[in-house]
Write a protein that holds these residues in place. Sequence first.
Motif, short mmCIF file in Angstrom:
data_model
loop_
_atom_site.label_atom_id
_atom_site.label_comp_id
_atom_site.label_asym_id
_atom_site.label_seq_id
_atom_site.Cartn_x
_atom_site.Cartn_y
_atom_site.Cartn_z
N ILE A 1 -0.66 0.12 7.11
CA ILE A 1 -2.00 -0.40 6.77
C ILE A 1 -2.17 -0.63 5.27
O ILE A 1 -1.76 0.18 4.45
CB ILE A 1 -3.12 0.53 7.28
N TRP A 2 -2.76 -1.77 4.99
CA TRP A 2 -3.25 -2.09 3.64
C TRP A 2 -4.77 -2.09 3.78
O TRP A 2 -5.34 -3.01 4.36
CB TRP A 2 -2.71 -3.45 3.19
N LEU A 3 -5.35 -1.00 3.29
CA LEU A 3 -6.76 -0.74 3.57
C LEU A 3 -7.58 -0.83 2.29
O LEU A 3 -7.17 -0.32 1.25
CB LEU A 3 -6.86 0.66 4.19
N GLU A 4 -8.75 -1.45 2.41
CA GLU A 4 -9.62 -1.52 1.24
C GLU A 4 -10.33 -0.20 0.99
O GLU A 4 -10.62 0.55 1.92
CB GLU A 4 -10.65 -2.66 1.41
N LYS A 5 -10.56 0.08 -0.30
CA LYS A 5 -11.39 1.23 -0.64
C LYS A 5 -12.78 0.96 -0.10
O LYS A 5 -13.12 -0.20 0.10
CB LYS A 5 -11.41 1.53 -2.14
N VAL B 1 -7.37 4.29 11.90
CA VAL B 1 -6.78 5.33 12.76
C VAL B 1 -6.10 4.66 13.97
O VAL B 1 -4.97 5.03 14.34
CB VAL B 1 -7.85 6.36 13.20
N ALA B 2 -6.77 3.67 14.55
CA ALA B 2 -6.17 2.97 15.71
C ALA B 2 -4.87 2.28 15.30
O ALA B 2 -3.86 2.32 16.02
CB ALA B 2 -7.16 1.94 16.27
N ALA B 3 -4.87 1.65 14.13
CA ALA B 3 -3.67 0.95 13.66
C ALA B 3 -2.54 1.94 13.43
O ALA B 3 -1.39 1.72 13.87
CB ALA B 3 -3.98 0.16 12.39
N ALA C 1 0.09 -6.62 -2.63
CA ALA C 1 0.81 -7.04 -1.41
C ALA C 1 2.29 -6.69 -1.55
O ALA C 1 2.93 -6.21 -0.60
CB ALA C 1 0.63 -8.54 -1.18
N TYR C 2 2.83 -6.93 -2.73
CA TYR C 2 4.24 -6.62 -2.98
C TYR C 2 4.49 -5.11 -2.85
O TYR C 2 5.47 -4.67 -2.24
CB TYR C 2 4.65 -7.12 -4.37
N THR C 3 3.58 -4.33 -3.43
CA THR C 3 3.69 -2.86 -3.34
C THR C 3 3.70 -2.43 -1.87
O THR C 3 4.51 -1.60 -1.45
CB THR C 3 2.49 -2.20 -4.06
N PHE C 4 2.79 -3.02 -1.09
CA PHE C 4 2.66 -2.67 0.33
C PHE C 4 3.96 -2.99 1.08
O PHE C 4 4.54 -2.11 1.75
CB PHE C 4 1.49 -3.48 0.90
N LEU C 5 4.45 -4.20 0.94
CA LEU C 5 5.64 -4.59 1.71
C LEU C 5 6.89 -3.86 1.22
O LEU C 5 7.77 -3.51 2.02
CB LEU C 5 5.83 -6.11 1.66
N THR C 6 6.95 -3.57 -0.07
CA THR C 6 8.10 -2.80 -0.58
C THR C 6 8.08 -1.38 -0.03
O THR C 6 9.13 -0.83 0.34
CB THR C 6 8.07 -2.78 -2.13
N SER C 7 6.90 -0.79 0.03
CA SER C 7 6.82 0.59 0.54
C SER C 7 7.25 0.64 2.01
O SER C 7 7.88 1.60 2.45
CB SER C 7 5.42 1.18 0.36
N ILE C 8 6.94 -0.42 2.77
CA ILE C 8 7.35 -0.47 4.18
C ILE C 8 8.87 -0.62 4.27
O ILE C 8 9.55 0.13 4.97
CB ILE C 8 6.66 -1.65 4.91
N VAL D 1 3.33 6.18 9.09
CA VAL D 1 3.30 4.78 8.68
C VAL D 1 3.01 4.74 7.18
O VAL D 1 2.62 5.75 6.59
CB VAL D 1 2.23 3.98 9.47
N ARG D 2 3.20 3.59 6.55
CA ARG D 2 2.94 3.44 5.11
C ARG D 2 1.52 2.93 4.90
O ARG D 2 0.98 2.21 5.75
CB ARG D 2 3.92 2.45 4.48
N SER D 3 0.96 3.30 3.74
CA SER D 3 -0.40 2.84 3.42
C SER D 3 -0.46 2.37 1.98
O SER D 3 0.17 2.95 1.09
CB SER D 3 -1.39 3.99 3.61
#
Length: 396
Positions: free
Chosen positions: A101-105, A92-94, A342-349, A126-128
Amino acid sequence: MKKEIGVAVIGLGWMGQVHGRAYLRLFHHYPESPLRPRLVVAADAVEERARETAELLGFEGWTTDWREAVEHPEVEAVSIATPNYLHREIAVAAARAGKHIWLEKPCGRVPAEVYEIARAVEEARVRSTIGLMYRHVPVVEYAKELIASGALGEITHYRGYFLADYAADPNGALTWRYKLKGAGLGVLGDIMPHTVDLAQNLLGPIESVSAQKEIFIKERPEVPEGMGTGHFVVEGGEMGAVENEDYVSCLVRFASGARGTIENSRVCVGPHVRNAFEVNGTEGALSWDFQRLNELELYRFDGNGERGYKTVYASPKMGDFGRFQPGAGISMGYDDLKVTEAYTFLTSIAEERDLAPGMREIVAAMRVVEAMDRSCESGGWETVGQGVPSERRTGA
Ligand SMILES: NC(=O)c1ccc[n+]([C@@H]2O[C@H](COP(=O)([O-])OP(=O)(O)OC[C@H]3O[C@@H](n4cnc5c(N)ncnc54)[C@H](O)[C@@H]3O)[C@@H](O)[C@H]2O)c1
């Protein structure tokens, strides 16, 4: 020159290290990645771990205070791989600081915390990306295509299970994972999100559930916070109570009409990480087991009357397999799935769009988990997506 994005990794135990390595390997496998991760800061409450990881993986700096990482002006994206009790506060802070955020389950201790993170992400725009990486297994992607194409006919049966032995030793340390204030849920949070996400990814939404749970190992040796990472065994010392479930099994009804069972255990002697599913349709069947990541067992009626499953190996035509290996029979592995993530995360951003698995997928999984938890209490069938998520399990 690619555009750079400053990243921080918070929590440098097992998963935080995997995130760090995934950023480093990104360009080996995805040279077209729209963003180049710049490892700005590594954060862990244990100073030695933060310093050593920063040196090992080449972060520009390190800190023992996660807030410094989140507020760092050159950090735009944050990997969060801390114990569950910190997911909500950090995520939430981020998000409120405008960081992706790339957050773990499981994204918090209980479903209510997951929903709160989802709201913060939505409000901050933001993207997650969420660590539900078994979706990226190439033969799982192929299985999804086969099911969607109707190649197996109408799907009638589903069995999903994650049978693990990581806690089967009674001397397995009583870390945050076994406590309400640390993890919240037991296997319902730790591995059920994977099992439910695989099921819903393949067959669509689960509508209702009937579940039971048990704690088989009721006490474990106490250890100080910060001692060790992942799962470890300690001999002797004071024993403390295990506060969340070792085991859950569940009947499920899918909206599609399919029926099934789901089972999770962390204390199951025999299988190590049998994260698996079996699907049966009116014209064929398939099954997959993480312990044989690159193989799909496939059964289809053929013209000559032969019956039986055949093994189909992952090949470059399936998912992102070709990013990692040139041909069938050469294995890709667990950490590779995190490179895809990681690729999915950066592409979504870069492309300013949500890509699965993100908050939507973990919320959908946690709605099922929440219904399972309710069913364990009520002893009856519970409908998914109804009722107010409960905070009582945190013991807060
Ligand atoms: N996607 C997956 O399949 C998968 C697999 C394993 C773990 N996980 C998830 O990843 C998360 C971490 O699990 P793990 O196995 O890596 O745990 P771990 O115990 O190995 O590591 C957690 C790390 O967080 C650090 N930490 C604790 N408090 C902190 C704080 N205040 N600030 C910064 N760092 C702090 C610890 O010192 C430790 O290094 C969990 O939420 C878990 O559910 C996901």
